[in-house]
Design a protein around this motif. Structure first.
Motif, PDB file in Angstrom:
ATOM      1  N   GLU A 130      44.841 -20.679 -13.742  1.00  0.00           N
ATOM      2  CA  GLU A 130      44.842 -21.769 -13.669  1.00  0.00           C
ATOM      3  C   GLU A 130      45.198 -21.560 -11.593  1.00  0.00           C
ATOM      4  N   ARG A 161      46.514 -16.993 -17.793  1.00  0.00           N
ATOM      5  CA  ARG A 161      45.599 -18.260 -17.642  1.00  0.00           C
ATOM      6  C   ARG A 161      44.847 -18.442 -16.573  1.00  0.00           C
ATOM      7  N   GLY A 171      57.830 -20.697 -22.218  1.00  0.00           N
ATOM      8  CA  GLY A 171      57.606 -19.843 -20.890  1.00  0.00           C
ATOM      9  C   GLY A 171      59.321 -19.657 -20.274  1.00  0.00           C
ATOM     10  N   THR A 220      57.626 -28.622 -18.875  1.00  0.00           N
ATOM     11  CA  THR A 220      57.906 -28.046 -19.466  1.00  0.00           C
ATOM     12  C   THR A 220      58.370 -26.820 -19.860  1.00  0.00           C
ATOM     13  N   VAL A 221      58.909 -26.668 -20.855  1.00  0.00           N
ATOM     14  CA  VAL A 221      59.974 -25.036 -20.975  1.00  0.00           C
ATOM     15  C   VAL A 221      59.356 -24.514 -21.724  1.00  0.00           C
ATOM     16  N   GLU A 232      56.619 -19.208 -35.100  1.00  0.00           N
ATOM     17  CA  GLU A 232      55.413 -19.744 -35.686  1.00  0.00           C
ATOM     18  C   GLU A 232      55.840 -19.878 -37.527  1.00  0.00           C
ATOM     19  N   TYR A 257      44.539 -27.327 -30.844  1.00  0.00           N
ATOM     20  CA  TYR A 257      44.390 -27.212 -32.750  1.00  0.00           C
ATOM     21  C   TYR A 257      45.613 -28.025 -33.286  1.00  0.00           C
ATOM     22  N   TYR A 258      46.458 -28.368 -32.431  1.00  0.00           N
ATOM     23  CA  TYR A 258      47.282 -29.515 -33.091  1.00  0.00           C
ATOM     24  C   TYR A 258      47.076 -31.119 -34.153  1.00  0.00           C
ATOM     25  N   GLY A 299      56.732 -22.051 -10.900  1.00  0.00           N
ATOM     26  CA  GLY A 299      56.285 -22.164 -12.653  1.00  0.00           C
ATOM     27  C   GLY A 299      55.077 -22.516 -13.012  1.00  0.00           C
ATOM     28  N   THR A 355      49.898 -18.383 -29.766  1.00  0.00           N
ATOM     29  CA  THR A 355      49.728 -18.825 -31.398  1.00  0.00           C
ATOM     30  C   THR A 355      48.790 -18.226 -32.209  1.00  0.00           C
ATOM     31  N   TYR A 402      51.798 -19.448 -13.404  1.00  0.00           N
ATOM     32  CA  TYR A 402      51.555 -18.316 -12.829  1.00  0.00           C
ATOM     33  C   TYR A 402      50.054 -17.210 -13.569  1.00  0.00           C
ATOM     34  N   GLY A 444      54.439 -24.122 -34.585  1.00  0.00           N
ATOM     35  CA  GLY A 444      55.590 -22.893 -34.628  1.00  0.00           C
ATOM     36  C   GLY A 444      55.952 -23.481 -32.336  1.00  0.00           C
ATOM     37  N   ARG A 482      49.699 -32.821 -25.536  1.00  0.00           N
ATOM     38  CA  ARG A 482      49.728 -31.283 -24.812  1.00  0.00           C
ATOM     39  C   ARG A 482      48.164 -30.413 -25.273  1.00  0.00           C
ATOM     40  N   GLU A 535      47.611 -16.816 -24.448  1.00  0.00           N
ATOM     41  CA  GLU A 535      48.541 -17.902 -25.650  1.00  0.00           C
ATOM     42  C   GLU A 535      48.837 -16.772 -26.554  1.00  0.00           C
TER      43      GLU A 535
HETATM   44  P1  HAM Z   1      52.158 -24.026 -24.193  1.00  0.00           P
HETATM   45  O1  HAM Z   1      52.520 -25.171 -23.419  1.00  0.00           O
HETATM   46  O2  HAM Z   1      50.407 -23.336 -23.371  1.00  0.00           O
HETATM   47  O3  HAM Z   1      51.823 -23.853 -25.985  1.00  0.00           O
HETATM   48  O4  HAM Z   1      52.609 -23.017 -23.251  1.00  0.00           O
HETATM   49  C1  HAM Z   1      53.714 -22.614 -23.735  1.00  0.00           C
HETATM   50  C2  HAM Z   1      55.735 -22.357 -22.781  1.00  0.00           C
HETATM   51  O5  HAM Z   1      54.661 -21.288 -21.986  1.00  0.00           O
HETATM   52  C3  HAM Z   1      55.090 -23.725 -22.188  1.00  0.00           C
HETATM   53  O6  HAM Z   1      55.565 -24.748 -22.298  1.00  0.00           O
HETATM   54  C4  HAM Z   1      55.401 -23.238 -20.223  1.00  0.00           C
HETATM   55  O7  HAM Z   1      56.546 -22.643 -20.736  1.00  0.00           O
HETATM   56  C5  HAM Z   1      54.802 -21.680 -20.318  1.00  0.00           C
HETATM   57  N1  HAM Z   1      53.369 -21.210 -19.222  1.00  0.00           N
HETATM   58  C6  HAM Z   1      52.547 -21.924 -20.008  1.00  0.00           C
HETATM   59  N2  HAM Z   1      51.438 -21.788 -18.525  1.00  0.00           N
HETATM   60  C7  HAM Z   1      51.834 -21.674 -17.623  1.00  0.00           C
HETATM   61  C8  HAM Z   1      52.283 -21.175 -16.549  1.00  0.00           C
HETATM   62  N3  HAM Z   1      50.143 -21.324 -16.184  1.00  0.00           N
HETATM   63  N4  HAM Z   1      52.810 -19.794 -15.914  1.00  0.00           N
HETATM   64  C9  HAM Z   1      53.917 -20.020 -16.883  1.00  0.00           C
HETATM   65  N5  HAM Z   1      54.558 -20.791 -17.350  1.00  0.00           N
HETATM   66  C10 HAM Z   1      53.631 -21.359 -18.593  1.00  0.00           C
HETATM   67  C11 HAM Z   1      51.240 -22.820 -26.536  1.00  0.00           C
HETATM   68  O8  HAM Z   1      51.191 -21.728 -25.282  1.00  0.00           O
HETATM   69  C12 HAM Z   1      51.303 -22.796 -27.970  1.00  0.00           C
HETATM   70  N6  HAM Z   1      51.121 -21.638 -28.291  1.00  0.00           N
HETATM   71  C13 HAM Z   1      52.886 -23.444 -28.613  1.00  0.00           C
HETATM   72  C14 HAM Z   1      52.567 -22.927 -29.895  1.00  0.00           C
HETATM   73  C15 HAM Z   1      53.086 -22.762 -30.273  1.00  0.00           C
HETATM   74  N7  HAM Z   1      52.437 -24.112 -29.744  1.00  0.00           N
HETATM   75  C16 HAM Z   1      52.433 -24.080 -31.497  1.00  0.00           C
HETATM   76  N8  HAM Z   1      53.475 -22.453 -31.705  1.00  0.00           N
END
Ligand code: HAM
Length: 358
Positions: A64, A62, A256, A229-230, A80, A211-212, A69, A33, A71, A252, A207, A31
């Motif tokens: 996963e 990741r 996705g 979750t978009v 941020e 870190y939140y 949706g 952040t 990957y 922040g 979430r 990610e």
């Molecule tokens: P997150 O919700 O883990 O947050 O990822 C952000 C977005 O990335 C998700 O809402 C989703 O749309 C997309 N996403 C996550 N994992 C996948 C995946 N495996 N394949 C496709 N899309 C994916 C963060 O990453 C935090 N850094 C957000 C943040 C910024 N919080 C504070 N600042």
């Protein structure tokens, strides 16, 4: 990266890790952040006048189980904001995401919001949560049975239907958070209400990242199945300190991009349809010289122009103009060059009008 941040990320976000030829450990970023926060600390951004606002567009990895949706490699853009503890910054960050979605024509997203308090008020809650889930652990999925000992908060985030059902009656964090955190959350909600930003408090929203602190939020859709979750984000007031900086509040969100594109394909296909303002076809070699000049002049005026690059027949050139959804089309040949004008067709109304070649 300090070990606290490191261990939680490895466990929580299933990072890809490997060793290079010199036996050094490498991780693919899951990610944006944490790397942004690290860069901000390492490169002295915190010496600038706050607030500091940063955006990024990155690929992330990741490990996963892939499905629609979700990957192993995906793209996200994120913003941020460093240096503000005020509720108005939540408003600014959330309304930026909301405006972005509205601007591109995606409007039926649901904004879910919650507060998970600060590290102090969360402690008592986590204990209560653990007591509650221990009583139901035999019905919970394997991951959540493990989370019971590593991070009970994450059980609230589990998509398994049994775990979701059990979570419904679990203790609610908003009943446990301290007065300061509650006041902060109420201030955020007041700002959203005042600005007509529709939202729903989701008491089980925690979430997936460790870190939140305080406010967490997600923009969700009903049109993407399980991966709904978009955009996800929130405040992370303690993270920069764990990276060696002075205490620095921050928040922040991340959007996705793969999920956004899936949603656009389902809801707003016209946004990603191939577009062309004018197709300029040619009948002979001589016309190509003229067309190259006209096309370039129009492109300098920001028009999307396509010409015949394959020496097609007139019939197939017109077919092609249709296929690429060109708004206008014309064909230039001997007559047009001689008279210095061309008939241009509006491809939607079929209207034809003459235009000078100059
Ligand atoms: P997150 O919700 O883990 O947050 O990822 C952000 C977005 O990335 C998700 O809402 C989703 O749309 C997309 N996403 C996550 N994992 C996948 C995946 N495996 N394949 C496709 N899309 C994916 C963060 O990453 C935090 N850094 C957000 C943040 C910024 N919080 C504070 N600042």
């Amino acid at each position: 990266m300090r070990s606290t941040a490191e261990s939680s990320f490895i466990v929580q976000k299933e990072m890809f890790s490997f060793k290079d030829l010199k036996n050094r450990d490498f991780f693919l970023r899951p990610e944006g952040t944490l790397p942004t926060a690290r860069a901000v600390v390492e490169h002295g951004f915190l010496n600038k006048t706050p607030p500091i606002k940063i955006f990024y567009i990155i690929n992330s990895f990741r490990n996963e189980r892939p499905q629609e949706g979700r990957y192993k490699e995906f793209y996200q853009f994120g913003v941020e904001l460093f240096g503000s503890k005020e509720a108005i910054s939540e408003f600014e960050v959330i309304s930026l995401a909301e405006m972005f979605f509205k601007e591109i024509g995606i409007s039926n997203l649901k904004l879910e919001i919650n507060s998970i308090g600060c590290s102090n008020c969360r402690k008592g809650f986590v204990e209560k949560l653990k007591d509650y889930f221990e009583k139901h652990s035999n019905k919970m999925c394997e991951d959540c049975q493990r989370r019971l000992n590593t991070n009970p908060l994450r059980i609230l985030d589990c998509k398994n239907l049994n775990c979701k059902e059990i979570s419904k009656n679990s203790p609610k964090i908003l009943d446990f958070i301290c007065k300061e955190c509650l006041n902060h959350f109420e201030d955020v909600l007041k700002l959203l209400k005042f600005n007509n930003i529709k939202h729903e408090i989701n008491p089980t929203l925690v979430r997936g990242l460790d870190y939140y602190t305080r406010t967490v939020f997600e923009f969700t859709t009903e049109n993407l199945g399980a991966q709904n979750t978009v955009c996800g984000g929130g405040r992370y007031d303690d993270l920069l300190e764990t990276l060696g900086a002075n205490p620095t509040p921050a928040l922040g969100f991340g959007v996705g991009l793969n999920r956004l594109i899936l949603l656009i394909k389902k809801e707003k296909e016209e946004l990603i349809k191939e577009k062309c303002d004018i197709y300029i076809g040619s009948l002979n070699e001589e016309a190509i010289l003229k067309i190259s000049k006209i096309a370039n002049n129009l492109r300098k005026q920001n028009l999307i122009v396509q010409t015949d690059l394959l020496n097609r027949t007139v019939k197939s050139q017109m077919k092609y103009a249709n296929k690429i959804n060109s708004s206008f089309s014309c064909i230039i040949g001997e007559n047009e060059l001689k008279n210095n004008k061309v008939s241009v067709k509006n491809m939607f109304t079929k209207e034809i009008f003459n235009v000078s070649l100059n």
